[in-house]
Design an enzyme around this catalytic site. Sequence first.
Site, short mmCIF file in Angstrom:
data_model
loop_
_atom_site.label_atom_id
_atom_site.label_comp_id
_atom_site.label_asym_id
_atom_site.label_seq_id
_atom_site.Cartn_x
_atom_site.Cartn_y
_atom_site.Cartn_z
N HIS A 144 -0.75 13.31 9.14
CA HIS A 144 -1.79 12.90 8.18
C HIS A 144 -3.10 12.46 8.84
CE1 HIS A 144 -0.16 9.22 9.63
NE2 HIS A 144 -1.10 8.52 9.02
N ASP A 145 -3.09 12.32 10.16
CA ASP A 145 -4.32 11.91 10.87
C ASP A 145 -4.97 13.08 11.60
OD1 ASP A 145 -3.98 9.21 10.23
OD2 ASP A 145 -2.74 8.84 12.01
N ASP A 180 7.29 3.68 7.09
CA ASP A 180 6.24 3.28 8.01
C ASP A 180 6.26 1.76 8.17
OD1 ASP A 180 3.70 3.86 9.45
OD2 ASP A 180 3.72 5.63 8.17
N GLU A 215 4.34 4.99 17.18
CA GLU A 215 3.09 5.73 17.36
C GLU A 215 2.30 5.05 18.47
OE1 GLU A 215 -0.91 7.06 14.91
OE2 GLU A 215 -0.19 5.01 14.85
N ASP A 271 3.49 10.04 -6.47
CA ASP A 271 4.26 8.80 -6.64
C ASP A 271 5.74 9.02 -6.31
OD1 ASP A 271 5.22 10.12 -8.98
OD2 ASP A 271 3.42 9.44 -10.04
N ASP A 289 3.57 2.08 13.27
CA ASP A 289 2.15 2.37 13.37
C ASP A 289 1.53 1.70 14.60
OD1 ASP A 289 -0.11 3.53 11.81
OD2 ASP A 289 -0.83 1.47 11.83
N ASP A 327 -1.62 10.58 -13.30
CA ASP A 327 -2.83 9.82 -12.97
C ASP A 327 -3.57 10.43 -11.77
OD1 ASP A 327 -1.17 9.16 -10.89
OD2 ASP A 327 -1.29 6.99 -11.16
N ASP A 338 2.73 14.24 -8.29
CA ASP A 338 2.38 13.21 -9.28
C ASP A 338 3.27 13.38 -10.49
OD1 ASP A 338 1.15 11.41 -10.95
OD2 ASP A 338 -0.57 12.72 -11.39
#
Length: 581
Positions: free
Chosen positions: A329-330, A97, A256, A28, A199, A24, A20
């Site tokens: 990430h899954d 992605d 994927e 990013d 995806d 916040d 970050d």
Amino acid sequence: MSKWWQRAVFYQIYPQSFKDSDGDGIGDLRGITSKVSYLHELGIQAVWLNPIYASPMIDNGYDIADYRQINPVYGTMADFEEMLTQLHAHQIKLVMDLVVNHTSDQHPWFQASRQSRDDPFSDYYIWADPRADGSAPNNWGSTFGGSAWTYVPARGQYYLHLFSPAQPDLNWRNPVVREEVYRLMRFWFDKGIDGFRMDVINLLSKPEHFEDRPKDPGSEYADFYPVVANGPEMHAYLHEMYDRVLKDYEGMTVGEMPHVTPDEAKRYTDPARHELNMVFQFDHTYIDEGQYGKFSTVRFKLSDLKQTLDRWQLALNETGWNALYLGNHDQPRVVSRFGDEHQHREASAKMLATLLLCQKGTPFFLQGDELGMTNVHLPLEAYRDIDTRNAIRMLSRQGCGVADVRQMVYNKSRDNARTPFQWSSAEHAGFSTHAPWLAVNPNFAAINLAEQQTRTDSVFHYYQRLLAFCQTDETIIAGDYRPVATADSAVYSYMRCHGETRYLVICSFAATPVRYLLPVEPEAVARVVLSSAEERAHAAVTQYLTLAPFEATVLALNTNEEVSGCSVSGRWRAQSEPAQR
Ligand code: GLC
């Protein structure tokens, strides 16, 4: 001659959780740019970046409201361009992605489509009439729970969403939709990106009729995957995409693909067919499923992992190409799922990296794996992932006790992989000056990059060595894969053979030392190429090697007997039958 994406190892950046820059609590693009020199120091050659497009973030960016806008929480287009420039200046490729099975329900196409049946956008999505009793067109359940259909009164119809209701499925039968997608792909290629991770790409082609399917045990809904994955037009769509876009760029593509078979994958990735470069298959992620599917407390069996990975390696040895991953990430953190997140965390993180990066194909690993980051145990209400939140509700409804639900979430929640990157032991792990959007794993004081940079035996330094080796060594990049049957059920070993070079990769999954019977005469071992165990380089090579807990070692062999392009000795041959399938 191999392509750049066959030599590169990919680093997956989950933008929300990497770095970050503006305080916040959300990672990013400027945060990523500020860490390009870190990526360079680590030694990766390519990045896969999860979605950064405008999105209401119902599914963390996999619900896109505008394919050409950067989500303001991540920055601006200028920030994106600067990040890309910096990556390229450090010889790092960028793969983005591509999420085109569905959009967000906030996308203007859907906002128009839901208004009426005769709008220019009415046919952009998959609409179907209710049954006579007004219920959904069929009994499919969505991936995140509930029906896969949602009713819209203005049209008097249901729309299909294989994921959440906020992710309506695009209608790929409509050529105008396909053109829209090809245009947006060109938009990003023209910005200079190096490829796409696509995806759930094998779900694009839906069956013509939406028939009921047998319900899942204990559920009012049915699994759609068997009739949707690899649907009738799938190869035609991908070939068209190649023809309309991909052939004009040097870009790389990885699709994927849940529920893809090795035979299908070979067709998708056969260069002669001009579809995709490689696919992410899921078979090894199914080996620890249980009564409640993915949410389970079942521990994987090494024999299943070996059998699955060997099958994929052999299937695509000659034609096509494998994308390799153990986590993303899954999925849970690799060290928690396949290694030992406690006493042998560092050793098992190194071993799993070796196992993955030395196989044939293009490896991908998730930010934080290079530190041996682990699963997180949060209070149930602290989980943010839509899939986890739905699962908590559904499992409780199905009668699971709180303790069981908690354990399943600890084991399998997607948030395990999504906690902020642990840069240092400073507040919020050095990720942000603000409380992050998802809790930092409380173990950051012990597991963090700053600490690992000070120690030559750290997971981070091992990754550096491994990456330097794997991205330049021709045998690792292009060599054939040969499974090795080992007598010891706690060891996974395999061979990589290229020209005169033969490597034996040995990976122990045991938490105690094991005696490993070399499948060749000790004299056939030319040298230790790489090892996670410091003693290995100095230890005498004997018929039995005593492997340290979770040791990974790569040996170069100098056996001279040629057997189908790969030199082996008699003893080797006797033991090198492919693992039983
Ligand atoms: C893919 C993504 C996952 C997302 C889903 C729906 O599986 O990796 O994060 O939830 O597709 O887009």
